[in-house]
Structure formats: C-alpha cells, structure tokens
Design a protein around this motif. Sequence first.
Motif, PDB file in Angstrom:
ATOM      1  N   GLU A   1       0.883  -1.131   0.086  1.00 12.37           N
ATOM      2  CA  GLU A   1       0.228  -0.058   0.075  1.00 12.37           C
ATOM      3  C   GLU A   1       0.670   1.336   0.066  1.00 12.37           C
ATOM      4  O   GLU A   1       0.528   2.265  -0.311  1.00 12.37           O
ATOM      5  CB  GLU A   1      -0.982   0.016   1.170  1.00 12.37           C
ATOM      6  N   GLN A   2       2.135   1.174   0.420  1.00 17.58           N
ATOM      7  CA  GLN A   2       2.960   2.354   0.391  1.00 17.58           C
ATOM      8  C   GLN A   2       3.886   2.515  -0.934  1.00 17.58           C
ATOM      9  O   GLN A   2       4.817   3.433  -0.748  1.00 17.58           O
ATOM     10  CB  GLN A   2       4.016   2.293   1.876  1.00 17.58           C
TER      11      GLN A   2
ATOM     12  N   LEU B   1      -5.912  -2.735  -8.439  1.00 17.90           N
ATOM     13  CA  LEU B   1      -6.874  -2.513  -7.470  1.00 17.90           C
ATOM     14  C   LEU B   1      -6.899  -3.195  -6.067  1.00 17.90           C
ATOM     15  O   LEU B   1      -6.955  -2.493  -4.956  1.00 17.90           O
ATOM     16  CB  LEU B   1      -8.342  -3.160  -7.993  1.00 17.90           C
ATOM     17  N   PHE B   2      -6.138  -4.495  -6.093  1.00 14.50           N
ATOM     18  CA  PHE B   2      -6.007  -5.020  -4.644  1.00 14.50           C
ATOM     19  C   PHE B   2      -4.958  -4.126  -4.069  1.00 14.50           C
ATOM     20  O   PHE B   2      -5.203  -3.940  -2.891  1.00 14.50           O
ATOM     21  CB  PHE B   2      -5.282  -6.376  -4.971  1.00 14.50           C
ATOM     22  N   SER B   3      -3.907  -3.619  -4.890  1.00 13.16           N
ATOM     23  CA  SER B   3      -2.900  -2.730  -4.187  1.00 13.16           C
ATOM     24  C   SER B   3      -3.339  -1.659  -3.183  1.00 13.16           C
ATOM     25  O   SER B   3      -2.559  -1.266  -2.320  1.00 13.16           O
ATOM     26  CB  SER B   3      -1.864  -2.401  -4.956  1.00 13.16           C
ATOM     27  N   VAL B   4      -4.386  -0.990  -3.622  1.00  9.56           N
ATOM     28  CA  VAL B   4      -4.736   0.003  -3.055  1.00  9.56           C
ATOM     29  C   VAL B   4      -5.354  -0.029  -1.591  1.00  9.56           C
ATOM     30  O   VAL B   4      -5.125   0.722  -0.675  1.00  9.56           O
ATOM     31  CB  VAL B   4      -5.966   0.838  -3.947  1.00  9.56           C
ATOM     32  N   ARG B   5      -5.930  -1.423  -1.323  1.00 12.70           N
ATOM     33  CA  ARG B   5      -6.586  -1.621  -0.084  1.00 12.70           C
ATOM     34  C   ARG B   5      -6.103  -3.299   0.422  1.00 12.70           C
ATOM     35  O   ARG B   5      -6.935  -4.109   0.543  1.00 12.70           O
ATOM     36  CB  ARG B   5      -7.948  -1.469   0.011  1.00 12.70           C
ATOM     37  N   ALA B   6      -4.663  -3.571   0.130  1.00 14.75           N
ATOM     38  CA  ALA B   6      -4.254  -4.873   0.284  1.00 14.75           C
ATOM     39  C   ALA B   6      -4.503  -5.575   1.511  1.00 14.75           C
ATOM     40  O   ALA B   6      -5.027  -6.521   1.583  1.00 14.75           O
ATOM     41  CB  ALA B   6      -2.638  -4.960  -0.126  1.00 14.75           C
ATOM     42  N   ARG B   7      -4.248  -4.760   2.909  1.00 19.07           N
ATOM     43  CA  ARG B   7      -4.514  -5.371   3.982  1.00 19.07           C
ATOM     44  C   ARG B   7      -6.017  -5.597   4.037  1.00 19.07           C
ATOM     45  O   ARG B   7      -6.411  -6.794   4.645  1.00 19.07           O
ATOM     46  CB  ARG B   7      -3.974  -4.389   5.166  1.00 19.07           C
ATOM     47  N   GLU B   8      -7.047  -4.839   3.728  1.00 21.69           N
ATOM     48  CA  GLU B   8      -8.281  -4.968   3.796  1.00 21.69           C
ATOM     49  C   GLU B   8      -8.844  -6.144   3.055  1.00 21.69           C
ATOM     50  O   GLU B   8      -9.692  -7.045   3.732  1.00 21.69           O
ATOM     51  CB  GLU B   8      -9.065  -3.708   3.788  1.00 21.69           C
TER      52      GLU B   8
ATOM     53  N   LYS C   1      -3.923   5.985  -5.742  1.00 16.79           N
ATOM     54  CA  LYS C   1      -4.855   6.272  -4.800  1.00 16.79           C
ATOM     55  C   LYS C   1      -5.188   7.795  -4.801  1.00 16.79           C
ATOM     56  O   LYS C   1      -6.059   8.266  -4.782  1.00 16.79           O
ATOM     57  CB  LYS C   1      -4.393   6.167  -3.227  1.00 16.79           C
ATOM     58  N   ALA C   2      -4.045   8.748  -5.253  1.00 18.14           N
ATOM     59  CA  ALA C   2      -4.079  10.054  -5.374  1.00 18.14           C
ATOM     60  C   ALA C   2      -4.770  10.616  -6.488  1.00 18.14           C
ATOM     61  O   ALA C   2      -5.383  11.614  -6.732  1.00 18.14           O
ATOM     62  CB  ALA C   2      -2.846  10.778  -4.899  1.00 18.14           C
ATOM     63  N   SER C   3      -4.829   9.620  -7.628  1.00 16.02           N
ATOM     64  CA  SER C   3      -5.423  10.221  -8.873  1.00 16.02           C
ATOM     65  C   SER C   3      -6.825  10.163  -8.978  1.00 16.02           C
ATOM     66  O   SER C   3      -7.426   8.993  -8.683  1.00 16.02           O
ATOM     67  CB  SER C   3      -4.673   9.323 -10.104  1.00 16.02           C
ATOM     68  N   PHE C   4      -7.372  11.365  -9.366  1.00 12.95           N
ATOM     69  CA  PHE C   4      -8.869  11.409  -9.595  1.00 12.95           C
ATOM     70  C   PHE C   4      -9.363  10.480 -11.021  1.00 12.95           C
ATOM     71  O   PHE C   4     -10.300   9.910 -10.921  1.00 12.95           O
ATOM     72  CB  PHE C   4      -9.293  12.957 -10.099  1.00 12.95           C
ATOM     73  N   VAL C   5      -8.289  10.094 -11.827  1.00 15.32           N
ATOM     74  CA  VAL C   5      -8.631   9.401 -13.066  1.00 15.32           C
ATOM     75  C   VAL C   5      -8.031   8.200 -13.227  1.00 15.32           C
ATOM     76  O   VAL C   5      -8.763   7.305 -13.632  1.00 15.32           O
ATOM     77  CB  VAL C   5      -7.758  10.425 -14.059  1.00 15.32           C
ATOM     78  N   ALA C   6      -7.016   7.919 -12.557  1.00 11.75           N
ATOM     79  CA  ALA C   6      -6.313   6.604 -12.742  1.00 11.75           C
ATOM     80  C   ALA C   6      -7.041   5.388 -12.158  1.00 11.75           C
ATOM     81  O   ALA C   6      -7.314   4.289 -12.881  1.00 11.75           O
ATOM     82  CB  ALA C   6      -4.729   6.702 -11.803  1.00 11.75           C
ATOM     83  N   TYR C   7      -7.502   5.699 -10.988  1.00 16.78           N
ATOM     84  CA  TYR C   7      -8.108   4.390 -10.277  1.00 16.78           C
ATOM     85  C   TYR C   7      -9.544   4.075 -11.227  1.00 16.78           C
ATOM     86  O   TYR C   7      -9.788   2.789 -11.409  1.00 16.78           O
ATOM     87  CB  TYR C   7      -8.624   4.590  -8.820  1.00 16.78           C
ATOM     88  N   PRO C   8     -10.503   4.960 -11.544  1.00 16.01           N
ATOM     89  CA  PRO C   8     -11.580   4.582 -12.425  1.00 16.01           C
ATOM     90  C   PRO C   8     -11.257   4.063 -13.510  1.00 16.01           C
ATOM     91  O   PRO C   8     -11.876   3.021 -14.098  1.00 16.01           O
ATOM     92  CB  PRO C   8     -12.318   6.152 -12.485  1.00 16.01           C
ATOM     93  N   ILE C   9     -10.095   4.525 -14.311  1.00 15.41           N
ATOM     94  CA  ILE C   9      -9.825   3.664 -15.482  1.00 15.41           C
ATOM     95  C   ILE C   9      -9.077   2.380 -15.261  1.00 15.41           C
ATOM     96  O   ILE C   9      -9.622   1.373 -15.969  1.00 15.41           O
ATOM     97  CB  ILE C   9      -8.606   4.703 -16.048  1.00 15.41           C
ATOM     98  N   VAL C  10      -8.563   2.181 -14.239  1.00 18.22           N
ATOM     99  CA  VAL C  10      -8.050   0.733 -14.071  1.00 18.22           C
ATOM    100  C   VAL C  10      -9.366  -0.223 -13.595  1.00 18.22           C
ATOM    101  O   VAL C  10      -9.289  -1.386 -13.905  1.00 18.22           O
ATOM    102  CB  VAL C  10      -6.982   0.829 -12.745  1.00 18.22           C
TER     103      VAL C  10
END
Length: 155
Positions: free
Chosen positions: A9-10, A83-90, A18-27
């Motif tokens: 996650e780091q 997608l997993f990497s953003v909240r890997a622990r959860e 995580k910080a991108s407004f565009v990247a996560y929805p595209i992925v």
Amino acid sequence: MDGVFAGIEQLALVKGLKASFVAYPIVNALHIMSIGALLTSVMLMDLRVIGAFRSLPQAAFVALLRRTALGAFAGALVTGALLFSVRAREYAAMPVFLAKMGLILLAGVNFLVFMRLCHARGEDELAGGDATMLAVVSLLLWTSVLFAGRFIGFL
C-alpha cells in the motif's frame, strides 16, 4: 504478512493510483472490461464443448476463444493486482476475497485438466462425458468468481 500488505500500500505507484482522480476509475473500468471478455469467451468455449453452436467448427472456435480468454485473464490479473494494492490489508482479510482467489485457482486447475485430457487423447475437439463435466464445472467456477468479486465491493 500484514507488513507485506502494508508495504504494498505504500509503494509509489499505489500512492499515485490512490491520489489520482482519473487513474483508479480507469483501472477499475479496464478490470471490468477484462472480466467481461474473460467470462464471455470462457462461457462460449464451454457451451461449444457441451454441444452448443454445432454449426461452428469446435477446434477453430475454441482456439480463438482460448486466446481471447488468456489475453483477458492477463488484463484482469494486472488490473486486479492494481486494485488490490490500494487496500491490500483490507482485501487480504476478507473471506470473500480469499474465496474468489481460491475459485480462480480451481478454475485454472480445471483448465489444465481439460488441456491434459485434450493432449492425452491427441484431439483438438473433445466431446462426451469428461469434457462435458469439465465444461460445466468451468461455467460454475467462473460464474462463482464473478459473484464473489461483486460481493467484495459491497462488504
């Protein structure tokens, strides 16, 4: 193990995602597209093995869809890992996520058994009891993967 997931996650790439407004929805959209292509190709292949679409030559139909499925699986694997990497622990702590990973593993084993059966018989086209059973199992496994994945977003 929690430390490994916290480390994921780091990573700079993950922080950027995580910080991108565009990247996560595209992925996320690419993951959904990959899953759609994967499940469509797998289901059409399985249905052909079971006996549907008899007017289409099985060997060519299955070979085309197998390549499509493998490419789509690669896309789903890459985007799913992001997608997993953003909240890997959860995610790693969710029983439904672990179930999804187990179902994907079982679907892969089912595919390998099917391929081994093809090679053992020396045939490109399989029909009959074993092939039908493996195709039905494939349909059930991949449908279960889809449902498990959808549940992840709602827990």
